[in-house]
Design an enzyme around this catalytic site. Sequence first.
Site, PDB file in Angstrom:
ATOM      1  N   GLY A 119      95.301 136.687 111.265  1.00 50.42           N
ATOM      2  CA  GLY A 119      94.548 137.671 112.027  1.00 50.42           C
ATOM      3  C   GLY A 119      95.101 139.072 111.848  1.00 50.42           C
ATOM      4  O   GLY A 119      96.129 139.271 111.181  1.00 50.42           O
ATOM      5  N   ARG A 120      94.417 140.050 112.430  1.00 50.31           N
ATOM      6  CA  ARG A 120      94.826 141.449 112.324  1.00 50.31           C
ATOM      7  C   ARG A 120      94.929 142.042 113.722  1.00 50.31           C
ATOM      8  O   ARG A 120      94.311 141.548 114.656  1.00 50.31           O
ATOM      9  CB  ARG A 120      93.806 142.223 111.470  1.00 50.31           C
ATOM     10  CG  ARG A 120      93.794 141.734 110.016  1.00 50.31           C
ATOM     11  CD  ARG A 120      92.715 142.415 109.210  1.00 50.31           C
ATOM     12  NE  ARG A 120      92.850 143.853 109.137  1.00 50.31           N
ATOM     13  CZ  ARG A 120      93.611 144.521 108.255  1.00 50.31           C
ATOM     14  NH1 ARG A 120      94.307 143.863 107.357  1.00 50.31           N
ATOM     15  NH2 ARG A 120      93.665 145.841 108.261  1.00 50.31           N
ATOM     16  N   HIS A 151      59.133 130.032  95.720  1.00 52.30           N
ATOM     17  CA  HIS A 151      59.661 128.821  95.081  1.00 52.30           C
ATOM     18  C   HIS A 151      59.938 129.107  93.605  1.00 52.30           C
ATOM     19  O   HIS A 151      59.100 129.721  92.947  1.00 52.30           O
ATOM     20  CB  HIS A 151      58.641 127.683  95.187  1.00 52.30           C
ATOM     21  CG  HIS A 151      59.084 126.453  94.453  1.00 52.30           C
ATOM     22  ND1 HIS A 151      60.065 125.613  94.944  1.00 52.30           N
ATOM     23  CD2 HIS A 151      58.710 125.945  93.258  1.00 52.30           C
ATOM     24  CE1 HIS A 151      60.253 124.632  94.073  1.00 52.30           C
ATOM     25  NE2 HIS A 151      59.452 124.812  93.038  1.00 52.30           N
TER      26      HIS A 151
HETATM   27  P1  FAD Z   1      89.380 150.470 108.959  1.00 52.30           P
HETATM   28  O1  FAD Z   1      88.516 150.104 107.843  1.00 52.30           O
HETATM   29  O2  FAD Z   1      90.673 149.747 109.126  1.00 52.30           O
HETATM   30  O3  FAD Z   1      89.675 152.028 108.808  1.00 52.30           O
HETATM   31  C1  FAD Z   1      90.537 152.703 109.650  1.00 52.30           C
HETATM   32  C2  FAD Z   1      91.009 153.961 108.946  1.00 52.30           C
HETATM   33  O4  FAD Z   1      91.679 154.791 109.891  1.00 52.30           O
HETATM   34  C3  FAD Z   1      92.026 153.694 107.834  1.00 52.30           C
HETATM   35  O5  FAD Z   1      91.600 154.307 106.654  1.00 52.30           O
HETATM   36  C4  FAD Z   1      93.320 154.312 108.348  1.00 52.30           C
HETATM   37  O6  FAD Z   1      94.130 154.866 107.334  1.00 52.30           O
HETATM   38  C5  FAD Z   1      92.786 155.406 109.270  1.00 52.30           C
HETATM   39  N1  FAD Z   1      93.719 155.823 110.325  1.00 52.30           N
HETATM   40  C6  FAD Z   1      94.376 155.026 111.194  1.00 52.30           C
HETATM   41  N2  FAD Z   1      95.106 155.769 112.057  1.00 52.30           N
HETATM   42  C7  FAD Z   1      94.904 157.056 111.703  1.00 52.30           C
HETATM   43  C8  FAD Z   1      95.393 158.276 112.215  1.00 52.30           C
HETATM   44  N3  FAD Z   1      96.190 158.344 113.287  1.00 52.30           N
HETATM   45  N4  FAD Z   1      95.013 159.434 111.590  1.00 52.30           N
HETATM   46  C9  FAD Z   1      94.180 159.405 110.530  1.00 52.30           C
HETATM   47  N5  FAD Z   1      93.678 158.256 110.017  1.00 52.30           N
HETATM   48  C10 FAD Z   1      94.036 157.101 110.599  1.00 52.30           C
HETATM   49  N6  FAD Z   1      84.768 142.628 106.894  1.00 52.30           N
HETATM   50  C11 FAD Z   1      83.497 142.318 106.551  1.00 52.30           C
HETATM   51  O7  FAD Z   1      82.577 142.596 107.312  1.00 52.30           O
HETATM   52  N7  FAD Z   1      83.211 141.725 105.354  1.00 52.30           N
HETATM   53  C12 FAD Z   1      84.182 141.387 104.477  1.00 52.30           C
HETATM   54  O8  FAD Z   1      83.891 140.839 103.413  1.00 52.30           O
HETATM   55  C13 FAD Z   1      85.529 141.681 104.814  1.00 52.30           C
HETATM   56  N8  FAD Z   1      86.528 141.363 103.969  1.00 52.30           N
HETATM   57  C14 FAD Z   1      87.812 141.698 104.295  1.00 52.30           C
HETATM   58  C15 FAD Z   1      88.832 141.335 103.427  1.00 52.30           C
HETATM   59  C16 FAD Z   1      90.141 141.637 103.729  1.00 52.30           C
HETATM   60  C17 FAD Z   1      91.238 141.259 102.767  1.00 52.30           C
HETATM   61  C18 FAD Z   1      90.438 142.340 104.932  1.00 52.30           C
HETATM   62  C19 FAD Z   1      91.851 142.716 105.260  1.00 52.30           C
HETATM   63  C20 FAD Z   1      89.434 142.691 105.819  1.00 52.30           C
HETATM   64  C21 FAD Z   1      88.112 142.360 105.512  1.00 52.30           C
HETATM   65  N9  FAD Z   1      87.068 142.660 106.381  1.00 52.30           N
HETATM   66  C22 FAD Z   1      85.780 142.329 106.051  1.00 52.30           C
HETATM   67  C23 FAD Z   1      87.300 143.345 107.659  1.00 52.30           C
HETATM   68  C24 FAD Z   1      86.962 144.845 107.525  1.00 52.30           C
HETATM   69  O9  FAD Z   1      87.742 145.392 106.491  1.00 52.30           O
HETATM   70  C25 FAD Z   1      87.220 145.570 108.828  1.00 52.30           C
HETATM   71  O10 FAD Z   1      86.540 144.925 109.876  1.00 52.30           O
HETATM   72  C26 FAD Z   1      86.751 147.006 108.741  1.00 52.30           C
HETATM   73  O11 FAD Z   1      87.404 147.700 107.716  1.00 52.30           O
HETATM   74  C27 FAD Z   1      86.985 147.734 110.069  1.00 52.30           C
HETATM   75  O12 FAD Z   1      86.534 149.044 109.944  1.00 52.30           O
HETATM   76  P2  FAD Z   1      87.138 150.216 110.832  1.00 52.30           P
HETATM   77  O13 FAD Z   1      86.359 151.431 110.452  1.00 52.30           O
HETATM   78  O14 FAD Z   1      87.185 149.818 112.246  1.00 52.30           O
HETATM   79  O15 FAD Z   1      88.655 150.369 110.370  1.00 52.30           O
HETATM   80  P1  NAD Z   2      91.222 134.719 111.177  1.00 58.00           P
HETATM   81  O1  NAD Z   2      91.226 134.938 112.635  1.00 58.00           O
HETATM   82  O2  NAD Z   2      89.938 134.564 110.454  1.00 58.00           O
HETATM   83  O3  NAD Z   2      92.075 133.418 110.813  1.00 58.00           O
HETATM   84  C1  NAD Z   2      93.384 133.234 111.247  1.00 58.00           C
HETATM   85  C2  NAD Z   2      93.682 131.752 111.270  1.00 58.00           C
HETATM   86  O4  NAD Z   2      95.069 131.571 111.451  1.00 58.00           O
HETATM   87  C3  NAD Z   2      92.968 131.025 112.408  1.00 58.00           C
HETATM   88  O5  NAD Z   2      92.208 129.969 111.890  1.00 58.00           O
HETATM   89  C4  NAD Z   2      94.117 130.577 113.293  1.00 58.00           C
HETATM   90  O6  NAD Z   2      93.865 129.361 113.956  1.00 58.00           O
HETATM   91  C5  NAD Z   2      95.273 130.452 112.298  1.00 58.00           C
HETATM   92  N1  NAD Z   2      96.616 130.533 112.902  1.00 58.00           N
HETATM   93  C6  NAD Z   2      97.052 131.369 113.866  1.00 58.00           C
HETATM   94  N2  NAD Z   2      98.360 131.118 114.165  1.00 58.00           N
HETATM   95  C7  NAD Z   2      98.763 130.114 113.352  1.00 58.00           C
HETATM   96  C8  NAD Z   2     100.000 129.404 113.169  1.00 58.00           C
HETATM   97  N3  NAD Z   2     101.097 129.671 113.876  1.00 58.00           N
HETATM   98  N4  NAD Z   2     100.044 128.426 112.231  1.00 58.00           N
HETATM   99  C9  NAD Z   2      98.943 128.129 111.495  1.00 58.00           C
HETATM  100  N5  NAD Z   2      97.764 128.751 111.641  1.00 58.00           N
HETATM  101  C10 NAD Z   2      97.659 129.747 112.541  1.00 58.00           C
HETATM  102  O7  NAD Z   2      92.091 135.931 110.578  1.00 58.00           O
HETATM  103  P2  NAD Z   2      92.263 136.445 109.089  1.00 58.00           P
HETATM  104  O8  NAD Z   2      91.813 135.435 108.114  1.00 58.00           O
HETATM  105  O9  NAD Z   2      93.651 136.962 109.006  1.00 58.00           O
HETATM  106  O10 NAD Z   2      91.286 137.673 109.043  1.00 58.00           O
HETATM  107  C11 NAD Z   2      91.499 138.825 109.889  1.00 58.00           C
HETATM  108  C12 NAD Z   2      90.216 139.517 110.199  1.00 58.00           C
HETATM  109  O11 NAD Z   2      89.650 140.098 109.031  1.00 58.00           O
HETATM  110  C13 NAD Z   2      89.209 138.558 110.765  1.00 58.00           C
HETATM  111  O12 NAD Z   2      88.876 138.996 112.063  1.00 58.00           O
HETATM  112  C14 NAD Z   2      88.017 138.640 109.882  1.00 58.00           C
HETATM  113  O13 NAD Z   2      86.843 138.803 110.604  1.00 58.00           O
HETATM  114  C15 NAD Z   2      88.260 139.858 108.997  1.00 58.00           C
HETATM  115  N6  NAD Z   2      87.845 139.478 107.631  1.00 58.00           N
HETATM  116  C16 NAD Z   2      86.520 139.246 107.412  1.00 58.00           C
HETATM  117  C17 NAD Z   2      86.104 138.823 106.178  1.00 58.00           C
HETATM  118  C18 NAD Z   2      84.654 138.557 105.951  1.00 58.00           C
HETATM  119  O14 NAD Z   2      83.839 138.997 106.753  1.00 58.00           O
HETATM  120  N7  NAD Z   2      84.268 137.859 104.893  1.00 58.00           N
HETATM  121  C19 NAD Z   2      87.017 138.609 105.162  1.00 58.00           C
HETATM  122  C20 NAD Z   2      88.356 138.825 105.424  1.00 58.00           C
HETATM  123  C21 NAD Z   2      88.754 139.266 106.675  1.00 58.00           C
END
Ligand code: FAD
Ligand code: NAD
Length: 467
Positions: A272-273, A445
């Site tokens: 998680g994040r 289809h």
């Molecule tokens: P962010 O995208 O995190 O942007 C926040 C920005 O704020 C950053 O650029 C940061 O540098 C800036 N910032 C922070 N603090 C400050 C400050 N004090 N001053 C100036 N700038 C600052 N979501 C999906 O829907 N589909 C996906 O396929 C998907 N894949 C993902 C894959 C991975 C590996 C990860 C990690 C995440 C993924 N996510 C996905 C989740 C998605 O990236 C986030 O939900 C999304 O980026 C959130 O957008 P946001 O604008 O809230 O924040």
């Molecule tokens: P997640 O919440 O999807 O998965 C975390 C997993 O870790 C859960 O299944 C949880 O049960 C498990 N976990 C927690 N503690 C544990 C422990 N001690 N031992 C074993 N397992 C444990 O989180 P993520 O995969 O890190 O993704 C973070 C966020 O980024 C999510 O909220 C997701 O929505 C976003 N994201 C979205 C996409 C997409 O939309 N395709 C892709 C990547 C990331």
Amino acid sequence: MDKFDVTVIGSGPGGYVAAIRCAQLGMKTAIIERYNTLGGTCLNVGCIPSKALLDSSEHFHNAQSKFKEHGINIKDLKVDLKQMIKRKNEVVEQTSGGIGFLMKKNKIEVIQGHATFKDKNTIEVQPDKGKKITVVTAKTIIATGSKPMSLPGIEIDKKRIISSTEALNLKTIPKSLILIGGGVIGLELGSVFGRMGTKVTVLEYMDSIIPTMDKALGKELAKSLKPLGFEILVNHKVTGASVKGNVVTVAAEDKNGKKVSVKGDYCLMAVGRKPYTDNLGLENAGVKLDPQGRIEVNDHLATSTEGIYAIGDVIKGAMLAHKAEEEGVLVAEQMAGQKPHINYRLIPGVVYTWPEVASVGYTEAELKADGRNFRSGSFPFKASGRARASMDLEGFVKVHVDAETDEILGVHMIGPRAADMIAEAVVAMEYRASAEDIARMSHAHPTFTEAMKEACLDATGKRALHI
Ligand code: FAD
Ligand code: NAD
């Protein structure tokens, strides 16, 4: 000293979309981003680069495992990881550059540097180079996003115990990779490497992978990942990790307390994040956090301080790019006196594995817990002509409908192009369609979308035509 109607902090999908909508509505808008590239987590180290690598690795996997059957023979097939990463970086650069273009087009002032509130209308920005800048603003939208979380006692050293950011830039294909967490990040990035020959071990705390989605999806996805060499250990709580040389050892225990220890080249922390508010000076502006460390907002996404709003990963709700975007638009339109609305229940969730997983609305478990009277229908892709032609026979579409009104309450699918197919379900549910409505609409289809129609036919009186 610059004066703005609205200042957006953070240029991720929440922030940059909010800025564009504010500018479209006539507000003098600034966006502050601490990095030199725009687009936030999503464009730089999230959605876009992960999908670029998922696409590349999927091509390799198909060439290796499916082409022969299609009558295509390739000799000496191998992965050039350096080129794969280079292409991924180019995709990121172009996409992030596109945001720069959109900022210019909408006359949004882009300010590079870390933003810190001095008071509710004054933000100090420390750029990478040079002196601090002071921004004076009537209103502010906080969109500072999130960062990877770890487990107590485990430090992400970025070398062997890595987060998604490092996993997107590995120099070699690991022989083995341990995923701590069988959620979205773990399974997407695990798929990238699993397809290229890495032995992937998943340690998941809950009783299934992708545990927050409809249970049937996790079960089906686990079946599809096994042929890639995934070993999936559910009901395993990770308790520690240590590094010795190039080997990382992860300790876990199952629900009976039995201890296991798994060794690998790398371990990807994907549990998680957490919201990112470091050095934002929220206390100077009187903005409160909730007990989970997220910025507290009301239904209008207003914080505890008048004129300051927060959106995206830094507040409650799903951490998804499209959720952040909707919230950015909502806040901008509210500021302009409009009355927008977000139906959070209808924000789809997608996992970009293959088969893809996509979901919207209530899960079976939620409907049961709510005591709802519902019926379900499903259709397997193995009965779809389109899926047979493309050799994508895994998965199904499942639809839950209200037993009395036939209104669609939830759609859960795993299969080819489910990520795109879920849009039909979102539209249907936004218009409160019944399964009968979808069942009576013509679906081209042969397409994968016919599976949605057939699942609806199945839900309304078990009248699917092709099974
Ligand atoms: P962010 O995208 O995190 O942007 C926040 C920005 O704020 C950053 O650029 C940061 O540098 C800036 N910032 C922070 N603090 C400050 C400050 N004090 N001053 C100036 N700038 C600052 N979501 C999906 O829907 N589909 C996906 O396929 C998907 N894949 C993902 C894959 C991975 C590996 C990860 C990690 C995440 C993924 N996510 C996905 C989740 C998605 O990236 C986030 O939900 C999304 O980026 C959130 O957008 P946001 O604008 O809230 O924040
Ligand atoms: P997640 O919440 O999807 O998965 C975390 C997993 O870790 C859960 O299944 C949880 O049960 C498990 N976990 C927690 N503690 C544990 C422990 N001690 N031992 C074993 N397992 C444990 O989180 P993520 O995969 O890190 O993704 C973070 C966020 O980024 C999510 O909220 C997701 O929505 C976003 N994201 C979205 C996409 C997409 O939309 N395709 C892709 C990547 C990331």
